[in-house]
Write an enzyme that holds these catalytic residues in place. Structure first.
Site, PDB file in Angstrom:
ATOM      1  N   SER A  52       0.831  -1.203   0.000  1.00  0.00           N
ATOM      2  CA  SER A  52       0.000   0.000   0.000  1.00  0.00           C
ATOM      3  C   SER A  52       0.862   1.248   0.000  1.00  0.00           C
ATOM      4  O   SER A  52       1.908   1.296   0.671  1.00  0.00           O
ATOM      5  CB  SER A  52      -0.853  -0.030   1.268  1.00  0.00           C
ATOM      6  OG  SER A  52      -1.443   1.218   1.499  1.00  0.00           O
TER       7      SER A  52
ATOM      8  N   TYR B 127      -2.468  -0.580  10.289  1.00  0.00           N
ATOM      9  CA  TYR B 127      -2.650  -1.217   8.978  1.00  0.00           C
ATOM     10  C   TYR B 127      -1.421  -0.980   8.092  1.00  0.00           C
ATOM     11  O   TYR B 127      -0.846  -1.917   7.522  1.00  0.00           O
ATOM     12  CB  TYR B 127      -3.914  -0.662   8.295  1.00  0.00           C
ATOM     13  CG  TYR B 127      -3.933  -0.938   6.820  1.00  0.00           C
ATOM     14  CD1 TYR B 127      -4.204  -2.213   6.344  1.00  0.00           C
ATOM     15  CD2 TYR B 127      -3.617   0.060   5.892  1.00  0.00           C
ATOM     16  CE1 TYR B 127      -4.176  -2.484   4.987  1.00  0.00           C
ATOM     17  CE2 TYR B 127      -3.587  -0.199   4.544  1.00  0.00           C
ATOM     18  CZ  TYR B 127      -3.865  -1.472   4.091  1.00  0.00           C
ATOM     19  OH  TYR B 127      -3.811  -1.740   2.751  1.00  0.00           O
TER      20      TYR B 127
ATOM     21  N   LYS C 184       1.658  -3.614   6.543  1.00  0.00           N
ATOM     22  CA  LYS C 184       2.111  -3.774   5.152  1.00  0.00           C
ATOM     23  C   LYS C 184       3.624  -3.538   5.050  1.00  0.00           C
ATOM     24  O   LYS C 184       4.332  -4.260   4.352  1.00  0.00           O
ATOM     25  CB  LYS C 184       1.349  -2.800   4.245  1.00  0.00           C
ATOM     26  CG  LYS C 184      -0.128  -3.109   4.119  1.00  0.00           C
ATOM     27  CD  LYS C 184      -0.349  -4.398   3.343  1.00  0.00           C
ATOM     28  CE  LYS C 184      -1.796  -4.786   3.243  1.00  0.00           C
ATOM     29  NZ  LYS C 184      -2.015  -6.054   2.536  1.00  0.00           N
TER      30      LYS C 184
HETATM   31  C1  WQD Z   1      -9.771   9.463  -0.273  1.00  0.00           C
HETATM   32  C2  WQD Z   1     -10.021  10.958  -0.147  1.00  0.00           C
HETATM   33  C3  WQD Z   1     -10.442  11.686   2.096  1.00  0.00           C
HETATM   34  C4  WQD Z   1     -14.118   9.426   2.588  1.00  0.00           C
HETATM   35  C5  WQD Z   1      -6.974   4.644   1.772  1.00  0.00           C
HETATM   36  C6  WQD Z   1      -6.119   3.910   2.732  1.00  0.00           C
HETATM   37  C7  WQD Z   1      -4.777   3.676   2.146  1.00  0.00           C
HETATM   38  C8  WQD Z   1      -4.815   3.114   0.733  1.00  0.00           C
HETATM   39  C9  WQD Z   1      -5.799   3.795  -0.117  1.00  0.00           C
HETATM   40  C10 WQD Z   1      -4.652   0.715   0.597  1.00  0.00           C
HETATM   41  C11 WQD Z   1      -9.339  11.585   1.059  1.00  0.00           C
HETATM   42  C12 WQD Z   1     -11.663  11.869   1.231  1.00  0.00           C
HETATM   43  C13 WQD Z   1     -12.988   9.974   2.033  1.00  0.00           C
HETATM   44  C14 WQD Z   1     -15.214  10.303   2.904  1.00  0.00           C
HETATM   45  C15 WQD Z   1     -13.933  12.165   2.092  1.00  0.00           C
HETATM   46  N1  WQD Z   1      -5.143   1.802   0.583  1.00  0.00           N
HETATM   47  N2  WQD Z   1     -12.893  11.318   1.803  1.00  0.00           N
HETATM   48  N3  WQD Z   1     -15.062  11.629   2.642  1.00  0.00           N
HETATM   49  O1  WQD Z   1      -7.430   7.600   2.960  1.00  0.00           O
HETATM   50  O2  WQD Z   1      -6.599   8.202   0.635  1.00  0.00           O
HETATM   51  O3  WQD Z   1      -6.429   5.898   1.463  1.00  0.00           O
HETATM   52  O4  WQD Z   1      -7.048   3.916   0.577  1.00  0.00           O
HETATM   53  O5  WQD Z   1      -4.044   0.095   1.193  1.00  0.00           O
HETATM   54  O6  WQD Z   1      -4.117   2.855   2.985  1.00  0.00           O
HETATM   55  O7  WQD Z   1      -6.005   4.695   3.903  1.00  0.00           O
HETATM   56  O8  WQD Z   1      -8.651   6.763   0.879  1.00  0.00           O
HETATM   57  O9  WQD Z   1     -10.967   6.673   0.089  1.00  0.00           O
HETATM   58  O10 WQD Z   1     -10.538   7.020   2.559  1.00  0.00           O
HETATM   59  O11 WQD Z   1     -10.048   8.871   0.973  1.00  0.00           O
HETATM   60  O12 WQD Z   1     -13.875  13.374   1.898  1.00  0.00           O
HETATM   61  O13 WQD Z   1     -16.242   9.867   3.439  1.00  0.00           O
HETATM   62  O14 WQD Z   1     -11.426  11.149   0.056  1.00  0.00           O
HETATM   63  O15 WQD Z   1     -10.279  12.761   2.978  1.00  0.00           O
HETATM   64  O16 WQD Z   1      -8.944  12.854   0.665  1.00  0.00           O
HETATM   65  P1  WQD Z   1      -7.255   7.230   1.550  1.00  0.00           P
HETATM   66  P2  WQD Z   1     -10.118   7.261   1.162  1.00  0.00           P
END
Ligand code: WQD
Length: 338
Positions: A121, A145, A149
């Site tokens: 990741s 998490y 990884k």
């Molecule tokens: C994306 C963007 C949020 C939800 C995660 C894991 C990481 C990796 C990829 C694999 C951010 C914004 C989100 C919501 C929002 N994976 N958001 N409202 O945090 O970038 O990464 O997936 O292993 O480990 O942490 O992904 O989809 O949560 O967020 O505004 O309800 O969307 O702030 O900018 P993230 P995400």
């Protein structure tokens, strides 16, 4: 015989990225056996491959599966992946993601399986000091998490030094989208990720999407991520197995598009696909969110000949078609017809 002539064991092959990879492997002509506990995976997502139901720490079952199916290569997806949960129940992550992986690799090595592709990741880098993020950026996990990884990446490094095991750890950026025939896709039941939550808000109206902050130092004030289509991820796994089967050495590769999209751009693409806006509210920032991250995926291109074929439009269009169909199927017949 080359390891490319044998069967690929896919742990977590009934899960989201796993099921797309199984399909890509079958389309590439590979024999596959899926190994999944079905705790979070779905039997219906396994297309055209046998399924063994079990835990990765069950060495006897892993060994028996390898022997029975002529396994020569492993793709290891099976893991817990909820960042928030990992901070509340860390032992679950150490036990399954880390210790479970060690058991799995040992059982595979004992069965003569030496080629391993591992789901890592981009979160191993935490908040990146610079973008695009390359593989030599500092390792700085900001959750249990992510640390799980990073630990498995290190374990694989040492396996490469001390055993015949060779591995490719693929550091995924933000996986999203669904198969273009809408046959498989992400289960939004437990997902906390932006794209499935935006689809849920759009198609069910409830809960509305919470946008975590619009006062960041970005063009529209929302955070920027590298969304990568799940079929592009699947393709990277097929190529990583080819690389290992052709004698490639242990490596770590970023898998992203190299293009960043903001939260509001994702919502705009979703509204365009659906013809209506995503119900959302701008709320406070989410603690721990990096402001901007996107991949330098040039090493994956040089090593595997891989590059992303799809962008945000295809990601959102395919995700929308998949979730729309799931919702339509779950409605009673009368309401479908009315
Ligand atoms: C994306 C963007 C949020 C939800 C995660 C894991 C990481 C990796 C990829 C694999 C951010 C914004 C989100 C919501 C929002 N994976 N958001 N409202 O945090 O970038 O990464 O997936 O292993 O480990 O942490 O992904 O989809 O949560 O967020 O505004 O309800 O969307 O702030 O900018 P993230 P995400």
């Amino acid at each position: 015989m080359s390891s490319l002539d044998g069967t690929v064991l896919v742990t977590g092959g009934a899960g989201y990225i796993g099921s797309h990879t199984v399909r890509a492997l079958r389309e590439a002509g590979r024999d596959v056996v899926v190994y999944d506990s079905l705790e979070l995976g779905r039997r219906e997502a396994v297309i055209d491959a046998p399924l063994v139901i079990g835990n990765i720490a069950d060495s006897d079952l892993v060994t028996a599966t390898c022997n029975e199916h002529g396994v020569t290569q492993l793709v290891h997806f099976a893991a817990y992946k909820a960042v928030g949960e990992s901070m509340k129940s860390p032992a679950k992550y150490w036990r399954n993601n880390v210790a479970g992986s060690v058991e799995l690799y040992e059982a595979c090595l004992a069965a003569g399986v030496h080629d391993v592709v591992f789901s890592s990741s981009c979160s191993v880098n935490g908040t990146p000091a610079a973008v695009p993020v390359s593989e030599d950026a500092p390792i700085h996990p900001e959750s249990v998490y992510a640390e799980s990884k990073a630990m498995v990446e290190r374990i694989l490094h040492w396996c490469g030094q001390t055993t015949p095991l060779r591995s490719v750890a693929l550091r995924y950026f933000n996986a999203a989208g669904a198969s273009f025939d809408a046959r498989i896709g992400e289960d939004w039941t437990y997902s906390q990720n932006l794209v499935p939550l935006a689809m849920k808000a759009l198609l069910l109206g409830n809960p509305r999407l919470t946008v975590f902050g619009n006062d960041y130092d970005t063009p529209d004030g929302t955070c920027i991520r590298d969304y990568i289509h799940v079929d592009d991820l699947a393709d990277a796994h097929v190529r990583a197995l080819d690389y290992l089967g052709s004698g490639g050495d242990t490596t770590v590769l970023n898998i992203g598009t190299g293009v960043g999209s903001s939260v509001l751009e994702v919502l705009e693409a979703t509204a365009r696909a659906a013809g209506e806006d995503v119900p959302h509210d701008i709320m406070d920032r989410r603690p721990g969110d990096p402001v901007i991250t996107y991949a330098d995926a040039s090493l994956a291109n040089a090593t595997l000949g891989w590059r992303a074929r799809y962008g945000l439009i295809e990601i959102i269009d395919s995700a929308y078609a998949w979730h729309r169909q799931q919702v339509d199927r779950s409605l009673p017949r009368e309401s479908q017809e009315s």
